[in-house]
Design an enzyme around this catalytic site. Structure first.
Site, PDB file in Angstrom:
ATOM      1  N   TYR A  24       0.801  -1.226   0.000  1.00  0.00           N
ATOM      2  CA  TYR A  24       0.000   0.000   0.000  1.00  0.00           C
ATOM      3  C   TYR A  24       0.823   1.260   0.000  1.00  0.00           C
ATOM      4  O   TYR A  24       0.273   2.353  -0.092  1.00  0.00           O
ATOM      5  CB  TYR A  24      -1.015  -0.002   1.163  1.00  0.00           C
ATOM      6  CG  TYR A  24      -0.474  -0.555   2.452  1.00  0.00           C
ATOM      7  CD1 TYR A  24      -0.703  -1.885   2.801  1.00  0.00           C
ATOM      8  CD2 TYR A  24       0.278   0.220   3.307  1.00  0.00           C
ATOM      9  CE1 TYR A  24      -0.195  -2.413   3.973  1.00  0.00           C
ATOM     10  CE2 TYR A  24       0.796  -0.295   4.489  1.00  0.00           C
ATOM     11  CZ  TYR A  24       0.554  -1.613   4.809  1.00  0.00           C
ATOM     12  OH  TYR A  24       1.076  -2.141   5.962  1.00  0.00           O
ATOM     13  N   GLY A  75       4.579   6.984  10.129  1.00  0.00           N
ATOM     14  CA  GLY A  75       4.023   8.330  10.077  1.00  0.00           C
ATOM     15  C   GLY A  75       5.033   9.365  10.544  1.00  0.00           C
ATOM     16  O   GLY A  75       5.940   9.063  11.320  1.00  0.00           O
TER      17      GLY A  75
END
Lengths: 515, 515
Positions: free
Chosen positions: B358, B380
């Site tokens: 992904y 992140g």
């Protein structure tokens, strides 16, 4: 807390003050921040019309900005001008309502305000004493969120029964939550397997479904686990790509039979690929005989569990050792904010505690306070709890639930549209606000041709700048991920994206060349 | 980058938009932020008169705020009111000009503005494609700072000669910089020692002076090194508590003779306790025969090295493997911001890379871009480079140097005052803006009595609320640390603190009871 008299000004040993550079001059701060607020206002008003994904080439920024730092100071307006002209055009706009990629980074006025205030106060709350309010605010915010999630009291810092053994900490990423709990579990397993130092690490094994985020497998490597002992349990459509506890048990038992030590299992509530939900309670039951640590990664979907209708996804959480979720994903709290709760904080601090002379203080020595440095990788830490508390304080449970439900309703409408168009299929059941779909293979279409068509669709969509979708592969199928929930998003954006998908699909199917 | 036409509004499958909750309504954002800016303005104007260290008891905040999250939403003013009335009185005010503890968390208008804008844009730049501007801005900011520090080109992402093998990343803490480089060094040592998986980890050894921050020893444990193989090299007054490279060499050679594998050495430029400076070049030379990774932790004092007169402390840095420093300490950039540079990024990414489906994209596949997730623990990440770039862009090298020199000059004046009063002694030479001093033992005073007097002095000072100092122990002596540099600090604050120290010392010496 009253204010103090001014300090006495007599001090003969020093020369008189010279008016020098004042980096925090209050008038400058106000002026720079007002300019920033104007920028943000304009940005939110216009981001919808900007291409979500920029068309820049690698190295573009170094061609626009000077390659050496300036010697002289410059008005703040110069930095703002370069921000507008050079930075913004090269951004992927996560704040755009046309952003449907990955998971949304949801945000809110209260969160941004909280982060701003924290940046200005700029405290470093490694120990309770280094900022009592920041430590207590973080503890309070975590206890509030634990209540919204109906986590058992055993995960809370304080319950009506007083201070328990559980508690939490706010970290930067899920990866850090995994890492610190892996280390605690590793050390416990080394102790109970009678290892001499770390020698026994070669016998420790860890487990997760093959749909688990790759960062889990990385965290295992960081903590020193042997790559050969990291078990990725295959999943399939029969469980909607969730972990099968029977398979898990089988693999663990085989490891025990081979003299290995099951140490840690990561269960995911809402996988990144397709939002699969591993059965938390069943995983805990499978792990129990082996005393393996069970962690629940609910980074994205944990936020949904503040709504009663989604809470069942956490059933059994009272039997796991730790759980983490990230309000920076779906609880309107800007990055970064990952909440970790553990049932026994001493198992964590036992592995993470440090006690250097220069941080010693009476409060820490008393054992009555939490020193949050002992629940994270680093020492320094921002005033992390403030923005999360401001979000909950300002919006309340009602608004937060409304926000989740609104996103889910939009995703559901999108899903229904996909199902109503027989050129498409929804590949896995939608659990939250992510829809995994694709152009369906028809008649003579091979799996390769189907993948090619879907890849082409994604690329054409993303090139328009009017939508940004990412993909995944589930069960060997190339799938488009449509993640609803960017905080400026309204139904009309979802509608427009769907119209665009239909239009581009028609073009592809009729053999039109991409423009 | 032009703007796009509005998306088409026709979409029959969905119901009409309902006006729902808008967490990022631009008018609300502006209103909340303006209130926050007013708060910050008032805070900076009044923080000088607040007690630096609060007098609150553990659990105070939960007695002031409700213990359960509210159901209903509330005006933002409620959160601001509780902030003012409950949070501020329980804070340790790092922004106070009377804060002299630990190291200052320096800050500036440009940094706060940069962080605010980053929070509002709220992008997640794990890959280049996920936010090209954020990745390139971070790379640019690191290259700028590398130039200010006169780091060799081998640490830069781009030099006039093009893209090299070096590069950097902005992390949250020095601890993370240590951890990721330790993991890279660990994996390299396992490979070169022919280990089967991680089995060889029991033979890997790491080294640092006993003055090294405790978080280094913790990072070693996180990465799986055996606690028995973590060498803390004793230091003494003969090197001003800096690492003696001859001792280091001796210990490493003894380990090699015992069949162990020297893997990593951490050298500190500006230790936390007393600002000792390990000799970077000599450490690198000692490590070279063993192929051990050398990391330089210049968290605090690295910032000073932007001034030519301090740059010699980094001499030899061209021969080390990595260096980190934290602009959130002394370069006027609010938390968190730790810069890590490595000479060979592939050694880092080789251990930290992940490549889930992904996140796959053409830019990453091309190998021409940096994906910063592969140089950190997590996936992140905030738009970390913006505030650091804004600081350098706005203040320029000249102002940044002026800021360092002004702090050092104030510390020097304080040091001279201490030396001029024969009741005190400066315990170790001052290298930067930290003065380590104590009430000197006189005549019949034992070491215990001296420690008691200094402890008493620290406690009396801190209780006044007019100054906050921390302590350390150097060479067995209990020492007061006077760290100059809080961003609102002026000479008059240093003067007042010195007067207060003299006054309290007189009280203690005359046997007056503390009030």
């Amino acid at each position: 807390m009253g204010s103090l008299d001014s300090n006495p000004a007599s001090f003969d040993a020093f020369a008189a003050d010279a008016e020098g550079f004042q980096p925090l001059n209050a008038d400058d701060v106000r002026s720079y921040l007002h300019k920033s607020v104007d920028f943000i206002y304009d940005y939110y008003k216009s981001v919808e019309s900007m291409p979500v994904l920029p068309g820049v080439e690698p190295g573009y920024l170094s061609r626009l900005l000077q390659s050496a730092p300036p010697n002289a100071s410059a008005p703040f307006d110069i930095a703002m001008k370069e921000l507008r002209e050079a930075v913004v055009p090269g951004m992927t706009h996560w704040a755009s309502p046309n952003f449907f990629a990955f998971f949304p980074a949801t945000n809110s006025a209260a969160a941004i305000a909280g982060e701003l205030i924290a940046s200005a106060m700029n405290t470093v709350g490694f120990t309770w004493q280094a900022n009592p309010a920041a430590t207590e605010m973080e503890v309070l915010a975590l206890d509030w969120l634990a209540q919204l999630l109906r986590l058992p009291g055993s995960f809370m810092n304080r319950t009506s029964a007083g201070r328990g053994t559980g508690g939490g900490v706010i970290l930067g990423t899920t990866s850090e939550a995994m890492l610190v709990t892996l280390v605690a579990a590793r050390d416990a397993a080394l102790r109970r397997s009678g290892s001499n130092g770390v020698a026994g690490i070669t016998r420790l094994t860890v487990y997760a479904a093959d749909q688990t985020h790759s960062t889990f497998f990385k965290a295992c490597r960081l903590a020193g686990f042997d790559p050969a002992n990291i078990r990725s349990i295959p999943t399939g459509p029969e469980t909607d790509y969730a972990l099968d506890p029977a398979k898990l048990l089988e693999v663990m038992q085989a490891d025990v039979d081979a003299g290995l030590v099951p140490t840690y299992i990561c269960a995911t509530v809402g996988t990144t690929s397709s939002n699969a939900v591993d059965p938390v309670g069943d995983v805990a039951d499978a792990a129990a005989p082996f005393k393996a640590w069970v962690h629940v990664d609910a980074a994205y979907a944990g936020s949904a569990c503040i709504c009663p209708e989604f809470r069942h996804h956490l059933n059994g959480v009272e039997r796991v050792d730790s759980i983490s979720m990230s309000p920076h994903k779906w609880l309107m709290t800007c990055l970064d904010c990952t909440c970790l709760w553990v049932r026994d904080t001493h198992r964590l601090t036992g592995s993470l505690e440090t006690n250097p002379e220069y941080l010693k203080n009476d409060a820490s020595d008393s054992g009555t306070v939490t020193d949050l440095k002992d629940m994270q990788v680093g020492v320094g830490r921002r005033f992390r709890g403030l923005k999360l508390w401001m979000v909950m304080r300002t919006y309340g449970a009602t608004r937060l639930q409304e926000h989740i439900r609104s996103d889910v309703a939009m995703a559901k409408m999108f899903e229904e549209s996909v199902r109503a168009d027989d050129r498409f299929e929804v590949v896995v059941p939608r659990n939250f606000a992510l829809v995994c779909f694709r152009i369906k293979p028809h008649a003579a279409m091979s799996e390769e041709a189907t993948e090619a068509a879907n890849r082409e669709l994604m690329e054409r969509l993303n090139r328009t700048g009017k939508a940004y979708l990412a993909h995944t592969v589930v069960g060997g199928k190339f799938v488009l991920r449509f993640a609803v929930g960017s905080s400026l998003q309204e139904e009309r954006h979802v509608r427009s994206a769907w119209e665009l998908i239909r239009k581009k699909t028609t073009e592809i199917m009729s053999g039109e060349v991409s423009v």
